[in-house]
Write a protein that holds these residues in place. Structure first.
Motif, PDB file in Angstrom:
ATOM      1  N   ARG A  57       0.780  -1.342  -0.127  1.00 16.99           N
ATOM      2  CA  ARG A  57       0.186   0.373   0.335  1.00 16.99           C
ATOM      3  C   ARG A  57       0.943   1.335   0.483  1.00 16.99           C
ATOM      4  NH1 ARG A  57      -2.612  -4.225   1.369  1.00 16.99           N
ATOM      5  NH2 ARG A  57      -5.028  -4.444   2.113  1.00 16.99           N
ATOM      6  N   GLY A  58       2.092   1.586  -0.234  1.00 12.92           N
ATOM      7  CA  GLY A  58       2.859   2.512  -0.341  1.00 12.92           C
ATOM      8  C   GLY A  58       3.376   2.834   0.890  1.00 12.92           C
ATOM      9  N   ARG A  59       3.233   1.978   1.968  1.00 12.61           N
ATOM     10  CA  ARG A  59       3.820   2.419   3.106  1.00 12.61           C
ATOM     11  C   ARG A  59       4.717   1.882   3.927  1.00 12.61           C
ATOM     12  NH1 ARG A  59       0.110   4.810   6.863  1.00 12.61           N
ATOM     13  NH2 ARG A  59       1.408   6.613   8.827  1.00 12.61           N
ATOM     14  N   SER A  60       6.161   2.960   4.451  1.00  9.82           N
ATOM     15  CA  SER A  60       6.778   2.442   5.558  1.00  9.82           C
ATOM     16  C   SER A  60       6.604   1.626   6.662  1.00  9.82           C
ATOM     17  CB  SER A  60       8.077   2.773   5.454  1.00  9.82           C
ATOM     18  OG  SER A  60       8.579   3.419   3.910  1.00  9.82           O
ATOM     19  N   SER A  61       7.739   0.555   7.447  1.00 10.36           N
ATOM     20  CA  SER A  61       7.584   0.345   8.382  1.00 10.36           C
ATOM     21  C   SER A  61       8.682  -0.624   8.969  1.00 10.36           C
ATOM     22  CB  SER A  61       6.101  -0.799   8.531  1.00 10.36           C
ATOM     23  OG  SER A  61       6.147  -2.128   7.901  1.00 10.36           O
ATOM     24  N   LEU A  62       8.556  -0.466  10.371  1.00 10.56           N
ATOM     25  CA  LEU A  62       9.880  -1.686  10.544  1.00 10.56           C
ATOM     26  C   LEU A  62       9.074  -2.738  11.821  1.00 10.56           C
ATOM     27  CD1 LEU A  62      12.744  -2.461  10.517  1.00 10.56           C
ATOM     28  CD2 LEU A  62      13.267  -0.779  12.108  1.00 10.56           C
ATOM     29  N   VAL A  63       9.012  -3.795  11.869  1.00  8.22           N
ATOM     30  CA  VAL A  63       8.973  -4.918  12.378  1.00  8.22           C
ATOM     31  C   VAL A  63      10.715  -4.933  13.525  1.00  8.22           C
ATOM     32  CG1 VAL A  63       8.104  -7.099  12.785  1.00  8.22           C
ATOM     33  CG2 VAL A  63       7.979  -6.304  10.442  1.00  8.22           C
ATOM     34  N   VAL A  64      10.428  -5.414  14.414  1.00 14.10           N
ATOM     35  CA  VAL A  64      11.089  -5.423  15.973  1.00 14.10           C
ATOM     36  C   VAL A  64      10.365  -6.826  17.102  1.00 14.10           C
ATOM     37  CG1 VAL A  64      12.020  -3.827  17.742  1.00 14.10           C
ATOM     38  CG2 VAL A  64      11.775  -2.638  15.397  1.00 14.10           C
ATOM     39  N   GLY A  65      10.978  -7.089  17.124  1.00 12.15           N
ATOM     40  CA  GLY A  65      10.996  -8.525  18.350  1.00 12.15           C
ATOM     41  C   GLY A  65      11.694  -8.681  19.317  1.00 12.15           C
ATOM     42  N   THR A  66      10.847  -8.595  20.257  1.00 12.58           N
ATOM     43  CA  THR A  66      11.942  -8.059  21.721  1.00 12.58           C
ATOM     44  C   THR A  66      12.422  -9.238  22.081  1.00 12.58           C
ATOM     45  OG1 THR A  66      10.055  -9.283  22.379  1.00 12.58           O
ATOM     46  CG2 THR A  66       9.662  -6.708  22.354  1.00 12.58           C
ATOM     47  N   GLU A  67      12.523 -10.484  21.225  1.00 16.78           N
ATOM     48  CA  GLU A  67      13.775 -11.267  21.443  1.00 16.78           C
ATOM     49  C   GLU A  67      15.060 -10.723  21.021  1.00 16.78           C
ATOM     50  OE1 GLU A  67      12.468 -12.145  17.042  1.00 16.78           O
ATOM     51  OE2 GLU A  67      10.978 -11.151  19.165  1.00 16.78           O
ATOM     52  N   GLY A  68      15.244  -9.563  20.548  1.00 22.36           N
ATOM     53  CA  GLY A  68      16.662  -8.769  19.506  1.00 22.36           C
ATOM     54  C   GLY A  68      16.851  -7.911  20.796  1.00 22.36           C
ATOM     55  N   PHE A  69      16.409  -7.912  21.856  1.00 28.86           N
ATOM     56  CA  PHE A  69      16.175  -7.280  23.325  1.00 28.86           C
ATOM     57  C   PHE A  69      16.262  -8.155  24.693  1.00 28.86           C
ATOM     58  CE2 PHE A  69      15.379  -4.166  19.953  1.00 28.86           C
ATOM     59  CZ  PHE A  69      16.234  -3.373  20.185  1.00 28.86           C
ATOM     60  N   ARG A  71      18.090  -9.726  27.775  1.00 31.85           N
ATOM     61  CA  ARG A  71      19.363  -9.046  28.189  1.00 31.85           C
ATOM     62  C   ARG A  71      20.537 -10.693  28.282  1.00 31.85           C
ATOM     63  NH1 ARG A  71      17.365  -8.168  34.391  1.00 31.85           N
ATOM     64  NH2 ARG A  71      18.754  -6.753  33.963  1.00 31.85           N
ATOM     65  N   PRO A  72      21.969 -10.126  29.128  1.00 31.71           N
ATOM     66  CA  PRO A  72      22.507 -11.147  28.417  1.00 31.71           C
ATOM     67  C   PRO A  72      22.273 -12.240  29.082  1.00 31.71           C
ATOM     68  CG  PRO A  72      23.517  -9.246  29.050  1.00 31.71           C
ATOM     69  CD  PRO A  72      22.726  -8.827  29.289  1.00 31.71           C
ATOM     70  N   ALA A  73      22.449 -13.637  28.922  1.00 31.14           N
ATOM     71  CA  ALA A  73      22.409 -14.778  29.756  1.00 31.14           C
ATOM     72  C   ALA A  73      22.897 -14.665  31.267  1.00 31.14           C
ATOM     73  CB  ALA A  73      22.729 -16.135  29.042  1.00 31.14           C
ATOM     74  N   SER A  74      24.105 -13.921  31.389  1.00 28.90           N
ATOM     75  CA  SER A  74      24.187 -14.151  33.209  1.00 28.90           C
ATOM     76  C   SER A  74      23.276 -13.300  33.914  1.00 28.90           C
ATOM     77  CB  SER A  74      25.535 -12.993  33.273  1.00 28.90           C
ATOM     78  OG  SER A  74      25.252 -12.022  33.029  1.00 28.90           O
ATOM     79  N   LEU A  75      22.882 -12.393  33.514  1.00 29.66           N
ATOM     80  CA  LEU A  75      21.278 -11.938  33.637  1.00 29.66           C
ATOM     81  C   LEU A  75      19.677 -12.450  33.701  1.00 29.66           C
ATOM     82  CD1 LEU A  75      22.088  -8.291  33.141  1.00 29.66           C
ATOM     83  CD2 LEU A  75      22.669  -9.910  35.414  1.00 29.66           C
ATOM     84  N   ARG A  76      19.192 -13.668  32.742  1.00 30.86           N
ATOM     85  CA  ARG A  76      18.536 -14.323  32.714  1.00 30.86           C
ATOM     86  C   ARG A  76      18.380 -15.124  33.513  1.00 30.86           C
ATOM     87  NH1 ARG A  76      19.656 -13.836  27.371  1.00 30.86           N
ATOM     88  NH2 ARG A  76      19.263 -15.977  27.034  1.00 30.86           N
ATOM     89  N   ALA A 121      21.509 -16.551  20.688  1.00 31.93           N
ATOM     90  CA  ALA A 121      22.163 -17.477  20.301  1.00 31.93           C
ATOM     91  C   ALA A 121      23.674 -17.804  20.735  1.00 31.93           C
ATOM     92  CB  ALA A 121      22.255 -17.706  18.933  1.00 31.93           C
ATOM     93  N   THR A 122      24.553 -16.229  20.331  1.00 35.26           N
ATOM     94  CA  THR A 122      25.765 -15.924  20.714  1.00 35.26           C
ATOM     95  C   THR A 122      25.883 -15.217  22.223  1.00 35.26           C
ATOM     96  OG1 THR A 122      25.523 -14.065  19.691  1.00 35.26           O
ATOM     97  CG2 THR A 122      26.266 -16.024  18.455  1.00 35.26           C
ATOM     98  N   ASP A 123      24.827 -14.893  22.524  1.00 37.09           N
ATOM     99  CA  ASP A 123      25.381 -14.196  23.941  1.00 37.09           C
ATOM    100  C   ASP A 123      26.202 -12.922  23.848  1.00 37.09           C
ATOM    101  OD1 ASP A 123      24.326 -13.650  25.849  1.00 37.09           O
ATOM    102  OD2 ASP A 123      25.864 -14.718  27.511  1.00 37.09           O
ATOM    103  N   ARG A 124      25.796 -12.407  22.337  1.00 35.38           N
ATOM    104  CA  ARG A 124      26.688 -11.190  22.118  1.00 35.38           C
ATOM    105  C   ARG A 124      25.821 -10.244  21.252  1.00 35.38           C
ATOM    106  NH1 ARG A 124      32.496 -13.234  19.598  1.00 35.38           N
ATOM    107  NH2 ARG A 124      33.066 -14.314  21.762  1.00 35.38           N
ATOM    108  N   ALA A 125      26.645  -8.731  22.080  1.00 37.23           N
ATOM    109  CA  ALA A 125      26.217  -7.635  20.896  1.00 37.23           C
ATOM    110  C   ALA A 125      25.462  -7.896  19.676  1.00 37.23           C
ATOM    111  CB  ALA A 125      26.421  -6.255  20.780  1.00 37.23           C
ATOM    112  N   THR A 126      24.698  -7.362  18.621  1.00 37.91           N
ATOM    113  CA  THR A 126      24.968  -7.902  17.314  1.00 37.91           C
ATOM    114  C   THR A 126      24.823  -7.311  16.234  1.00 37.91           C
ATOM    115  OG1 THR A 126      22.769  -6.772  17.249  1.00 37.91           O
ATOM    116  CG2 THR A 126      22.310  -9.460  17.517  1.00 37.91           C
ATOM    117  N   ARG A 127      25.325  -5.729  16.782  1.00 38.58           N
ATOM    118  CA  ARG A 127      26.080  -4.584  15.584  1.00 38.58           C
ATOM    119  C   ARG A 127      25.209  -4.516  14.783  1.00 38.58           C
ATOM    120  NH1 ARG A 127      30.479  -3.918  18.140  1.00 38.58           N
ATOM    121  NH2 ARG A 127      31.577  -5.711  19.436  1.00 38.58           N
ATOM    122  N   THR A 128      24.190  -4.460  15.115  1.00 41.88           N
ATOM    123  CA  THR A 128      23.368  -4.059  13.606  1.00 41.88           C
ATOM    124  C   THR A 128      22.970  -2.730  13.568  1.00 41.88           C
ATOM    125  OG1 THR A 128      21.274  -6.286  14.773  1.00 41.88           O
ATOM    126  CG2 THR A 128      20.656  -4.545  13.313  1.00 41.88           C
TER     127      THR A 128
END
Length: 210
Positions: A57-69, A71-76, A121-128
């Motif tokens: 429909r000509g409209r921009s959007s961005l999908v963001v999943g909270t799984e990308g945010f 916390r590190p495994a040591s905290l979870r 998976a890597t327990d590291r920053a994504t650097r996206t």
């Protein structure tokens, strides 16, 4: 609550049409939409479908999943790998979501957001790299327990599973999380508070209350 049978394709189209006219109450130029649901309900699939319908429909959007945010495994896993309290209140880095996603979309914000921060998976920053959203672009955020953090959503969609369906569709190794979703239903009652509810007990035949 009355539900109407619908196909996923039709649902994506109807939601996209509705979002075209969505205007944030706070004056932000970027509408923010929640797709809430347990992992077994796959709210990210619906967010992606709506994003594609918006693109057509000509409209921009961005999908963001909270799984990308996450916390590190040591905290979870500080209190063990199956600690329900930690899952409910401490797995997701809400401060980072406010800082990197929602804050930049406030009125007067930059519109420059980070789509993800941490790779579990890597327990590291994504650097996206950061993404610049043009005015009018929509944020489509998805994840579990999403409506308990007071994020400034302009429209909320909850993908609902009955307790039986949630148990059947959740991998056995993750059954320990079920009590967190039971608590979420009591504390937040997303089926009653969301603007749109999609019932997905049978993934082939959804229904909605739109």
């Amino acid at each position: 609550m009355r539900f109407e049978a619908i196909t996923w394709e039709r649902l994506g189209d109807l939601l996209a049409d509705r979002l075209l006219d969505l205007k944030p109450d706070d004056g932000s130029p970027w509408p923010r939409v929640a797709f809430d649901g347990a992992p077994a309900a796959r709210p990210g699939d619906l967010a992606a479908r709506v994003s594609e319908a918006l693109r057509v429909r000509g409209r921009s959007s961005l999908v963001v999943g909270t799984e990308g945010f996450l916390r590190p495994a040591s905290l979870r896993f500080e209190y063990g790998h199956e600690d329900v309290e930690a899952y409910y209140d401490g797995w997701f880095d809400t401060a980072a979501l406010w800082r990197e996603v929602f804050g930049p979309l406030d009125p007067g914000g930059t519109g420059r957001i980070l789509p993800d921060l941490w790779d579990p998976a890597t327990d590291r920053a994504t650097r996206t790299p950061y993404v610049q959203l043009p005015p009018g672009a929509l944020l489509l955020a998805h994840g579990p327990l999403l409506l308990k953090h007071w994020f400034p959503f302009d429209l909320t969609v909850h993908v609902l599973l009955s307790q039986g369906a949630l148990r059947r569709r959740t991998p056995e190794a993750e059954h320990w999380t079920l009590s967190a979703f039971e608590r979420y239903g009591t504390d937040i009652d997303p089926a009653a508070t969301a603007d749109v509810v999609v019932r997905a007990d049978d993934p082939r035949h959804p229904a909605w209350n739109g």
